[in-house]
Write a protein that holds these residues in place. Structure first.
Motif, short mmCIF file in Angstrom:
data_model
loop_
_atom_site.label_atom_id
_atom_site.label_comp_id
_atom_site.label_asym_id
_atom_site.label_seq_id
_atom_site.Cartn_x
_atom_site.Cartn_y
_atom_site.Cartn_z
N LEU A 1 0.80 -1.21 0.00
CA LEU A 1 0.00 0.00 0.00
C LEU A 1 0.84 1.27 0.00
CD1 LEU A 1 -2.64 -1.06 2.65
CD2 LEU A 1 -2.94 -0.96 0.21
N GLY A 2 2.14 1.13 0.21
CA GLY A 2 2.92 2.35 0.34
C GLY A 2 2.94 2.82 1.77
N GLU A 3 4.00 3.48 2.16
CA GLU A 3 4.16 3.79 3.58
C GLU A 3 3.17 4.80 4.08
OE1 GLU A 3 8.12 4.96 4.18
OE2 GLU A 3 8.92 2.94 4.07
N LYS A 4 2.65 5.64 3.15
CA LYS A 4 1.79 6.70 3.64
C LYS A 4 0.45 6.16 4.13
CE LYS A 4 0.30 10.04 0.98
NZ LYS A 4 0.06 11.26 0.19
N HIS A 5 -0.11 5.22 3.37
CA HIS A 5 -1.47 4.78 3.67
C HIS A 5 -1.54 3.48 4.45
CE1 HIS A 5 -3.04 7.77 0.90
NE2 HIS A 5 -2.08 7.40 0.07
N ALA A 6 -0.38 2.84 4.62
CA ALA A 6 -0.45 1.47 5.12
C ALA A 6 -1.06 1.40 6.50
CB ALA A 6 0.94 0.87 5.13
N ARG A 7 -0.71 2.39 7.35
CA ARG A 7 -1.14 2.28 8.73
C ARG A 7 -2.65 2.35 8.88
NH1 ARG A 7 3.41 2.72 12.00
NH2 ARG A 7 4.49 0.89 11.20
N ARG A 8 -3.33 2.99 7.88
CA ARG A 8 -4.78 3.09 8.00
C ARG A 8 -5.46 1.75 7.79
NH1 ARG A 8 -8.55 7.23 5.36
NH2 ARG A 8 -7.33 6.93 3.49
N TYR A 9 -4.90 0.93 6.90
CA TYR A 9 -5.57 -0.31 6.53
C TYR A 9 -4.96 -1.53 7.17
CZ TYR A 9 -7.45 2.87 3.18
OH TYR A 9 -8.05 3.93 2.61
N MET A 10 -3.87 -1.33 7.89
CA MET A 10 -3.24 -2.50 8.47
C MET A 10 -4.11 -3.22 9.50
SD MET A 10 0.24 -2.98 10.55
CE MET A 10 -0.64 -2.76 12.04
N PRO A 11 -4.87 -2.50 10.34
CA PRO A 11 -5.72 -3.25 11.27
C PRO A 11 -6.70 -4.16 10.57
CG PRO A 11 -5.62 -0.96 11.92
CD PRO A 11 -4.98 -1.05 10.59
N PHE A 12 -7.36 -3.60 9.52
CA PHE A 12 -8.34 -4.42 8.81
C PHE A 12 -7.69 -5.64 8.18
CE2 PHE A 12 -11.75 -5.75 6.33
CZ PHE A 12 -11.38 -5.85 5.01
N LEU A 13 -6.57 -5.43 7.50
CA LEU A 13 -5.94 -6.56 6.80
C LEU A 13 -5.37 -7.56 7.78
CD1 LEU A 13 -4.30 -4.53 3.96
CD2 LEU A 13 -6.16 -6.15 3.76
N GLY A 14 -4.79 -7.05 8.86
CA GLY A 14 -4.25 -7.98 9.85
C GLY A 14 -5.33 -8.82 10.49
N THR A 15 -6.44 -8.16 10.85
CA THR A 15 -7.55 -8.91 11.45
C THR A 15 -8.10 -9.92 10.46
OG1 THR A 15 -8.10 -6.84 12.53
CG2 THR A 15 -9.66 -8.64 12.75
N LEU A 16 -8.24 -9.49 9.21
CA LEU A 16 -8.76 -10.41 8.20
C LEU A 16 -7.88 -11.63 8.09
CD1 LEU A 16 -11.14 -10.14 6.22
CD2 LEU A 16 -9.53 -9.39 4.52
N PHE A 17 -6.58 -11.40 8.01
CA PHE A 17 -5.66 -12.52 7.85
C PHE A 17 -5.72 -13.44 9.06
CE2 PHE A 17 -2.20 -15.03 6.73
CZ PHE A 17 -1.31 -15.08 7.77
N THR A 18 -5.65 -12.86 10.25
CA THR A 18 -5.64 -13.70 11.45
C THR A 18 -6.93 -14.48 11.61
OG1 THR A 18 -4.39 -11.90 12.41
CG2 THR A 18 -5.02 -13.67 13.87
N LEU A 19 -8.05 -13.79 11.35
CA LEU A 19 -9.34 -14.46 11.49
C LEU A 19 -9.47 -15.62 10.54
CD1 LEU A 19 -11.92 -13.87 13.13
CD2 LEU A 19 -12.82 -12.80 11.10
N ILE A 20 -9.14 -15.37 9.26
CA ILE A 20 -9.29 -16.44 8.27
C ILE A 20 -8.32 -17.57 8.55
CG2 ILE A 20 -9.14 -16.97 5.83
CD1 ILE A 20 -10.10 -14.25 5.23
N LEU A 21 -7.11 -17.22 9.01
CA LEU A 21 -6.16 -18.27 9.33
C LEU A 21 -6.67 -19.16 10.45
CD1 LEU A 21 -3.25 -19.25 8.76
CD2 LEU A 21 -2.53 -17.84 10.66
N LEU A 22 -7.18 -18.52 11.51
CA LEU A 22 -7.68 -19.31 12.63
C LEU A 22 -8.88 -20.15 12.22
CD1 LEU A 22 -7.43 -16.90 15.64
CD2 LEU A 22 -6.26 -19.04 15.33
N MET A 23 -9.78 -19.56 11.42
CA MET A 23 -10.96 -20.31 11.05
C MET A 23 -10.60 -21.48 10.15
SD MET A 23 -14.17 -17.80 10.71
CE MET A 23 -13.65 -16.73 9.42
#
Lengths: 72, 451
Positions: free
Chosen positions: B239-261
């Motif tokens: 995403l580029g360094e400028k915008h990454a921090r805004r979307y990292m929670p969503f993507l991280g949660t998505l990844f962790t949730l799907i991995l666990l499920m």
């Protein structure tokens, strides 16, 4: 010619055909990735990531065929 | 109990109107068993035109397998709670005729109408002695038909796969109301709680002291920082360094949730909730909302449509844009991308489930060829390679889902000019290097700072 008189035969054939297509595509993609990795060993990480994503995208088409075969 | 015995005696009396005389109820019961055996060996009651077996049911008698031990009964208890599939039309017609006749017979015998329970008992007793396979439709695909608490089957192997998976036929998963297995919701709840616990664990050390920056980090914090750092690097690379921090929670949660499920599907006695098609489609819907939300808010509506059309310049560009690119992009953004995201994940996990089920059943079948009594409890383990494959694909598909979501988000973010090549985040993520101290960098670029 009555080749597919049964749904399961058609489903199995369709799935095999989809697997053939995806196998060719993934083979081509991975071979390109291997070649690039050989040329530039320091970029192996990036190339590996891109290769995995590409393989998963191509594999998805076979999975769509699997879903249709499972429905039938 | 007494009413059912009356039913039995009535049936026996009427079936053997020519044979039996005036005998007591007990002798009737004993004779009835013998008579039923005689019936079955005589071709299943075929052609016995008088009495309650009219119209006659054809088929062979049902052989009940020995009862499995208790823990297996508990494991497969959900088999008995599988959804009731409608029985075939012919059986229902027979049932109506039989019920009418039975009521007439009973009223003639006892002078009063039979209770519903007695009628049900009579129907059940008739059906429990036959397999109704002749009466199922030809293209039933081995469907399981539950008739009054008894499963009758045409194709045993195919049904057992679905029984073991407790998934139900695929076309029943699609309607928005109706069949929704409770395990999916419960296990998704467990995954959500686990993700929240993981988030709490990751920030445990930070919460202890608000003033100073870093005390000695705890072990759990270091461990979770590895994980969070990898996700952070992945997002920053895409995403580029400028915008990454805004979307990292969503993507991280998505990844962790799907991995666990997905990994829940590998645990015995648990089921991967992502094998439910509506769940993966709703996860894709979340991504769809995030992508469209960023597109419409950061770009602005007009600019977004312009961007969709491929930024046309001249008249030819405009024509091409409006006629071809805009419909193409609309279909792709609204239909193809969310559907493909959801169906890819669903197909992989559900396919893995079906594969494991088929091979388990095959193992049981092989065992039944080798040593039949043991096959009621165990089967030959043919599934280990597919378990490993399933493990691989579970983690892979979680990663692919999160990566594709990140890519879709990056496509709608405003493109920046080429920034200087600072730190290659994707390479850091791929090589597992969170802090950046292992990467070979020349003296020009400073080492990337932690956090």
């Amino acid at each position: 010619m009555q080749l597919f008189t049964d749904v399961s035969t058609a489903a199995a054939f369709a799935l095999g055909l989809a697997a053939l297509g995806s196998a060719l595509g993934i083979g081509k993609a991975v071979s390109g990735a291997m070649e690039a990795m050989g040329r530039q060993p320091e970029a192996i990480g990036k190339i590996q990531t891109a290769m995995i994503i590409g393989a998963a995208l191509i594999e998805a088409l076979t999975i769509y065929a699997l879903i249709v075969a499972l429905i039938k | 109990m007494a009413s059912e015995q009356d039913t039995h005696t009535t049936g026996a009396m009427d079936a053997h109107a020519h044979d039996a005389g005036g005998v007591t109820a007990e002798a009737h019961a004993a004779e009835m068993d013998a008579a039923h055996d005689a019936h079955d060996t005589g071709g299943g009651g075929h052609g016995d035109g008088h009495g309650l077996l009219h119209p006659p049911l054809t088929g062979r008698p049902l052989e009940h397998p020995p009862e499995p031990p208790h823990f297996i009964q508990v494991l497969f208890k959900k088999v008995d709670q599988a959804p009731r599939i409608e029985s075939s039309q012919a059986i229902q017609d027979w049932k109506k005729t039989f019920e009418k006749q039975f009521i007439e017979q009973y009223t003639a015998e006892h002078g009063e109408a039979p209770s519903d329970k007695e009628v049900e008992g009579a129907v059940k007793e008739q059906l429990s002695h036959v397999i109704v396979e002749d009466w199922l439709e030809k293209d039933s695909h081995g469907e399981l038909v539950m008739i009054d608490g008894e499963y009758v089957a045409k194709d045993d192997e195919q049904m057992t796969t679905l029984q073991l998976l407790h998934v139900g036929p695929l076309e029943k998963q699609l309607p928005l109301i109706g069949y929704a297995p409770w395990e999916n919701h419960v296990f998704m709840g467990i995954a959500i709680v686990a993700v929240l616990f993981f988030a709490w664990l990751a920030t445990k050390g930070l919460r202890r002291d608000r003033r100073s920056v870093i005390r000695k980090p705890t072990r759990s914090q270091v461990g979770t920082e590895l994980f969070v750092g990898a996700i952070d690097n992945m997002c920053m690379g895409l995403l580029g360094e400028k915008h990454a921090r805004r979307y990292m929670p969503f993507l991280g949660t998505l990844f962790t949730l799907i991995l666990l499920m997905n990994l829940m599907g590998m645990v015995p006695l648990m089921k991967a909730p992502t094998s439910y098609v509506l769940l993966t489609l709703s996860l894709a819907l979340c991504t769809f909302f995030v992508v469209q939300g960023t597109a419409w808010t950061t770009l602005g509506p007009g600019s977004y449509i312009y961007h969709l059309m491929g930024q046309p310049k001249g008249a030819f560009g405009w024509a091409l844009g409006v006629l071809i690119f805009l419909p193409l992009e609309i279909i792709s953004d609204f239909i193809a991308k969310p559907l493909s995201l959801g169906l890819r994940l669903f197909g992989n996990i559900f396919g893995k489930d079906v594969l494991l089920g088929v091979f388990t059943v095959m193992g049981v079948g092989l065992m039944s060829l080798i040593y039949e009594p043991l096959s009621h409890y165990f089967g030959i383990p043919l599934t280990p390679p597919f378990l490993l494959l399933g493990l691989l694909f579970s983690t892979l598909q979680a990663l692919v889902f999160a990566l594709l979501s990140a890519i879709y988000i990056s496509l709608v973010l405003p493109h920046e000019h080429e920034e200087e090549h600072g730190v290659d985040h994707l390479e850091m993520a791929a090589s597992g290097d969170v802090l950046g101290d292992e990467m070979a960098h020349d003296g020009k670029h400073p080492a990337p700072s932690a956090a």
